[in-house]
Design an enzyme around this catalytic site. Sequence first.
Site, PDB file in Angstrom:
ATOM      1  N   GLU A  12       0.822  -1.216   0.000  1.00 53.15           N
ATOM      2  CA  GLU A  12       0.000   0.000   0.000  1.00 53.15           C
ATOM      3  C   GLU A  12       0.850   1.257   0.000  1.00 53.15           C
ATOM      4  O   GLU A  12       0.481   2.272  -0.603  1.00 53.15           O
ATOM      5  CB  GLU A  12      -0.917  -0.010   1.225  1.00 53.15           C
ATOM      6  CG  GLU A  12      -1.989   1.081   1.233  1.00 53.15           C
ATOM      7  CD  GLU A  12      -1.535   2.395   1.867  1.00 53.15           C
ATOM      8  OE1 GLU A  12      -2.256   3.393   1.734  1.00 53.15           O
ATOM      9  OE2 GLU A  12      -0.442   2.411   2.498  1.00 53.15           O
ATOM     10  N   GLU A  13       1.994   1.204   0.664  1.00 53.79           N
ATOM     11  CA  GLU A  13       2.816   2.404   0.816  1.00 53.79           C
ATOM     12  C   GLU A  13       3.581   2.797  -0.454  1.00 53.79           C
ATOM     13  O   GLU A  13       4.148   3.881  -0.526  1.00 53.79           O
ATOM     14  CB  GLU A  13       3.820   2.211   1.952  1.00 53.79           C
ATOM     15  CG  GLU A  13       3.201   2.053   3.342  1.00 53.79           C
ATOM     16  CD  GLU A  13       2.592   3.340   3.874  1.00 53.79           C
ATOM     17  OE1 GLU A  13       2.559   4.343   3.136  1.00 53.79           O
ATOM     18  OE2 GLU A  13       2.146   3.335   5.030  1.00 53.79           O
TER      19      GLU A  13
END
Length: 401
Positions: A185-186
């Site tokens: 996600e990052e």
Amino acid sequence: MALRKSAEGKTVFFRIDYLLVARDLPIDISQISSSHRSKQIHCSFCVFLRTMTIKWEEEVEKRLLDYMSHSSTTGNEAKFAEVVAKDLESNGWTVQKQFIPDTDRFNVYATFRNSDPKYVKVLLNTHLDTVPPYFPPTQDDKNIYGNGSNDAKGQLAAMVTAATIISNTDEDVARALGLLFVVGEELDHVGMIEANKLGILPDYLLVGEPTELKFGTIQKGALKVKLTVTGQAGHSGYPDSGTSAIHKMVEVLDDVLKFEWPSDKTYGSTTLNIGKIAGGQALNAWAAQCDADIFFRVVTSVKNIEELLDKVVNGRAEITLLSSNDPVILDVPPIEADTDQVSFNTDIAYFDAKDKVKAKYLFGGGSIKNAHSKNEFIPKDELHKCTSTLVKLVHNLYSHH
């Protein structure tokens, strides 16, 4: 087993073998649904609980500290994902590992026992990865500190603990709940993009991120662009020997900063950050080229900001689109809670079924303002409240919607 007469004269049975005082159970007992597993007993509601040796507040703290003892910086989530999978399985959840092609990384998707993995009423989602560098956890009386404490292992620990409480109190509700924990996600949202292939279509989606216990009203959109200005190289001692791309860029960026970008009373203001500037080849030469990368947090639409930026630049720079996603309007929860705008990007925008769900929420403990830093922490009180709020919300959505 205990029994009493209800107001309507019906016999109500309670099975209580989970020893908790009222403050230790983060739900309103009246919200627990009727159990249909025993046809011979008519119940207004039936609570199934097992003996618990420690308070759930201590359990969620312990779980978070354990999760944080494992590094899971983006790209290196596999070992930690295995820890989470085993934790869920040990609490009666069925785990599906979804591998990212050509890697050892995998998403974790969990449902309770014999529930349909493609259809769940409520889907809780957060991410397994953290922003590097990894550093181990510490704690004091009030806070838990360390990499991922609020973004997003605190959310992960709260969700797993909430799911455990729910499965130990009402298995019908647990069967309506899904847990999706993704990688990447990052960085590039590869985990959620791959998770779309699972075909999960929940009625309700809640994504866990550090929002200071406020439910988001909007996840602002993201527009990343590169501006490029071309000059003419020449000796900087002679103004007529060339033109500086940097000087031109300064004028363009000044206009970008002074422009009144769209704002909304409910959803806040469009903001921007000029994050990178590069140009020039020597101090004694006019810069032949200059680039500037700009990140807009959008409350209207990407198209709207692109059109406005084109008017501001007015042909003085080339505009290259780097990436974009439109804002996501979020829903107000059916429980009493504070709300606020959210100015960071999440996996919600990459969930293909986001516009098919009845409602989508963004919520969590801790503050994004100290995430991604050596000072990252989550208050223990917020970790507890996050857990209890998740339990309350899931029961409410199951029972009343």
